[in-house]
Design a protein around this motif. Structure first.
Motif, PDB file in Angstrom:
ATOM      1  N   GLU A 253       0.831  -1.206   0.000  1.00 54.73           N
ATOM      2  CA  GLU A 253       0.000   0.000   0.000  1.00 54.73           C
ATOM      3  C   GLU A 253       0.869   1.260   0.000  1.00 54.73           C
ATOM      4  O   GLU A 253       0.627   2.198  -0.765  1.00 54.73           O
ATOM      5  N   MET A 254       1.895   1.299   0.888  1.00 56.14           N
ATOM      6  CA  MET A 254       2.758   2.478   0.958  1.00 56.14           C
ATOM      7  C   MET A 254       3.562   2.653  -0.336  1.00 56.14           C
ATOM      8  O   MET A 254       3.758   3.782  -0.803  1.00 56.14           O
ATOM      9  N   LEU A 255       4.015   1.543  -0.935  1.00 65.31           N
ATOM     10  CA  LEU A 255       4.775   1.642  -2.191  1.00 65.31           C
ATOM     11  C   LEU A 255       3.900   2.174  -3.317  1.00 65.31           C
ATOM     12  O   LEU A 255       4.339   2.992  -4.142  1.00 65.31           O
ATOM     13  N   MET A 256       2.646   1.723  -3.349  1.00 64.05           N
ATOM     14  CA  MET A 256       1.744   2.176  -4.407  1.00 64.05           C
ATOM     15  C   MET A 256       1.412   3.664  -4.248  1.00 64.05           C
ATOM     16  O   MET A 256       1.310   4.395  -5.240  1.00 64.05           O
ATOM     17  N   LYS A 257       1.261   4.135  -3.006  1.00 63.39           N
ATOM     18  CA  LYS A 257       0.994   5.553  -2.786  1.00 63.39           C
ATOM     19  C   LYS A 257       2.222   6.400  -3.129  1.00 63.39           C
ATOM     20  O   LYS A 257       2.104   7.485  -3.699  1.00 63.39           O
ATOM     21  N   ASP A 258       3.395   5.906  -2.777  1.00 60.87           N
ATOM     22  CA  ASP A 258       4.623   6.657  -3.019  1.00 60.87           C
ATOM     23  C   ASP A 258       4.993   6.659  -4.505  1.00 60.87           C
ATOM     24  O   ASP A 258       5.486   7.658  -5.039  1.00 60.87           O
ATOM     25  N   GLY A 259       4.752   5.550  -5.174  1.00 64.30           N
ATOM     26  CA  GLY A 259       5.055   5.471  -6.601  1.00 64.30           C
ATOM     27  C   GLY A 259       6.449   4.979  -6.905  1.00 64.30           C
ATOM     28  O   GLY A 259       6.735   4.571  -8.037  1.00 64.30           O
ATOM     29  N   ARG A 260       7.350   5.041  -5.937  1.00 66.75           N
ATOM     30  CA  ARG A 260       8.724   4.570  -6.164  1.00 66.75           C
ATOM     31  C   ARG A 260       8.829   3.110  -5.726  1.00 66.75           C
ATOM     32  O   ARG A 260       8.754   2.821  -4.539  1.00 66.75           O
ATOM     33  N   ILE A 261       8.954   2.223  -6.694  1.00 62.23           N
ATOM     34  CA  ILE A 261       9.019   0.791  -6.390  1.00 62.23           C
ATOM     35  C   ILE A 261      10.320   0.240  -6.973  1.00 62.23           C
ATOM     36  O   ILE A 261      10.459   0.104  -8.198  1.00 62.23           O
ATOM     37  N   HIS A 262      11.280  -0.008  -6.110  1.00 63.90           N
ATOM     38  CA  HIS A 262      12.533  -0.642  -6.506  1.00 63.90           C
ATOM     39  C   HIS A 262      13.106  -1.342  -5.277  1.00 63.90           C
ATOM     40  O   HIS A 262      12.712  -1.050  -4.140  1.00 63.90           O
ATOM     41  N   PRO A 263      14.015  -2.301  -5.434  1.00 66.98           N
ATOM     42  CA  PRO A 263      14.493  -3.121  -4.301  1.00 66.98           C
ATOM     43  C   PRO A 263      14.999  -2.296  -3.121  1.00 66.98           C
ATOM     44  O   PRO A 263      14.749  -2.651  -1.962  1.00 66.98           O
TER      45      PRO A 263
END
Length: 502
Positions: A253-263
């Motif tokens: 949920e937090m990654l989707m809100k932030d938009g930055r998804i990387h390892p």
């Protein structure tokens, strides 16, 4: 010359006149001074006389006061002397009475000894006449009395037992009904969330990442299997640990809100989600303890209690189930006179082992007892929690209360969302397991599958075989079926003797 002489004569005459006038004035001043002196002497004499009179009066008054005080002191001294004489008389009387009492005590002790000797002699004579000792006579009397009243006592005991059973069932029904009426909680409990809705399908590609790096990093950091393509519009989390599933859900949920998804970002967000879940767990445990009014629960127990927020049993939230039980346990304990605090405490933590069943071997109620003892909970609480299922004998009223409220909370309509098909299938499986043995006449699965009643043929199964049969059925159920809690196997062997009077 003449004028000079006249001047000198004038001076002499003037000087003489002045002398005469001065003398007259001095004489009048002395007279006045004498008058003033005489007047002062008279006033001083008056003051002296007045002072003497006042001093004399004061002296007389002081003498009178002294005389009255002397009289008072003399009177007080006389009273004290009289009291002292009375006390002396009383002490003399007490001494005389004490001497008399001692003499009477000696006489009484002598009489007691004489009576004892007489009783011993009489007992010896009676034993010689009857040829029985005192103990033998008492034993024979008891045996005769027991033979005479045994039937009456048996009938009375049966009557009292039946009355107690009838009253107990009526009173228990009243108490349970009262507790259920006073408890108002949600009819349907929460369910653990294991899926997350996506705003658009493009997000799935960002979650998977290039060559699956993002989703692999998520699965490695959270320990949860994440299924992206199984359900359109949803991401499904799969793990035996509900805490891990919640951490994974919050992370995504937090990654989707932030938009930055990387390892690199995933590791940071997972740590933040874990901290949030830990806080939620502690807060949930504290809120539950505060809601039921139990203070002083160790922090480790509160931690495990909060983890039950993410545990469900047949769709029923375990923490809600526990708090509901604690409220009902307190109500019933007040009605029956049990320990209210122990009942509520044990009800609140009775399913604590369900938070650890994936980490420790054993049944959840046994684990609950071990954990409560480990972290310093009272022994009576640990016993009541450990004994809330039938495989452990209940040794206290509080343990029986936990059993009752557990059954009420789990079996009320809407509490658990098990489907009718699964329920019927499980009931049939239980009955089929029992019917697979020889000598079975009828089998019934009752109490939502928590008990199996097996009626055997008395001509084929004797009492010892019935005991062995119950153990064999329980063993087969354990090895062939999956079920929550415990199942009671009740083997019933009934022999009826029928005869006709013609």
């Amino acid at each position: 010359m003449l004028s000079a002489v006249l001047a000198i004569v004038g001076l002499v005459i003037g000087f003489g006149a002045n002398s005469v006038i001065s003398k007259k004035r001095m004489g009048s001043a002395e007279a006045e001074a004498k008058k003033e002196l005489e007047k002062a002497k008279k006033e001083a004499a008056k003051l002296v006389d007045q002072a003497r009179e006042e001093a004399l009066e004061s002296t007389n008054q002081a003498k009178k006061d002294e005389q009255s005080r002397r009289k008072e002191l003399q009177e007080l001294e006389r009273r004290l002397i009289a009291r002292e004489e009375n006390l002396d008389k009383k002490l003399d009387d007490l001494d005389k009475r004490t001497e008399k009492l001692r003499a009477n005590e000696d006489d009484i002790e002598k009489l007691k000894n004489e009576i004892r000797d007489i009783r011993v002699k009489q007992q010896e004579k009676l034993e010689k006449i009857a040829k029985l000792t005192k103990a033998d006579a008492a034993q024979k009397l008891m045996e005769m009395t027991e033979r005479d009243i045994r039937n009456d006592l048996t009938g009375l005991i049966v009557k009292l037992q039946n009355e107690a059973k009838d009253n107990a069932e009526e009173q228990a029904a009243l108490i349970i009904t009262t507790a259920m009426e006073r408890m108002s909680s949600e009819v349907t409990a929460e369910r653990t969330i294991t899926s997350l809705k996506l705003e658009d399908e493009e997000m799935k590609g960002r979650i998977i990442g290039k060559e699956g790096r993002n989703i692999q990093a998520l699965q490695k950091a959270t320990g949860v299997d994440i299924m992206v393509d199984d359900t359109p519009g949803y991401i499904v989390f799969s793990s035996f640990d509900p805490i891990r599933r919640e951490v994974a859900r919050q992370t995504l949920e937090m990654l989707m809100k932030d938009g930055r998804i990387h390892p690199g970002r995933i590791e940071e967000v997972v740590a933040k989600a874990q901290a949030n879940v830990e806080k939620d767990v502690i807060r949930a445990g504290e809120d539950a303890a505060r809601e039921v009014g139990i203070i002083g629960i160790p922090k480790e127990i509160l931690q495990l209690l909060g983890e039950l927020k993410y545990r469900t049993s047949y769709g029923q939230n375990v923490l809600k189930h526990s708090t509901e039980m604690a409220h009902m346990a307190g109500i019933i304990a007040e009605e029956v006179g049990a320990d209210v605090k122990t009942s509520k405490y044990a009800a609140l933590v009775h399913d604590l082992g369900k938070a650890l069943t994936h980490k420790m071997e054993g049944k959840h109620h046994h684990i609950s007892g071990e954990i409560l003892r480990k972290y310093g909970a009272p022994e009576e609480v640990a016993l009541a929690a450990e004994q809330h299922h039938d495989d452990v004998e209940a040794t206290s009223v509080e343990a029986l209360i936990i059993r009752v409220v557990d059954a009420i909370s789990a079996s009320r309509p809407g509490a658990r969302n098990i489907s009718a098909e699964n329920f019927v299938e499980r009931m049939k499986d239980l009955e089929n397991v029992a019917n697979s043995f020889k000598g079975i006449e009828k089998t019934y699965a009752i109490s939502a599958g928590r008990e199996v009643r097996v009626f055997v043929k008395p001509s084929q199964i004797d009492d010892l075989s019935a005991i062995k049969l119950a153990r064999d059925i329980a063993t087969k159920i354990e090895s062939t079926m999956q079920y929550p809690g415990t199942i009671k196997v009740n083997v019933i062997r009934e022999t009826r003797a029928i005869e006709f009077a013609k």
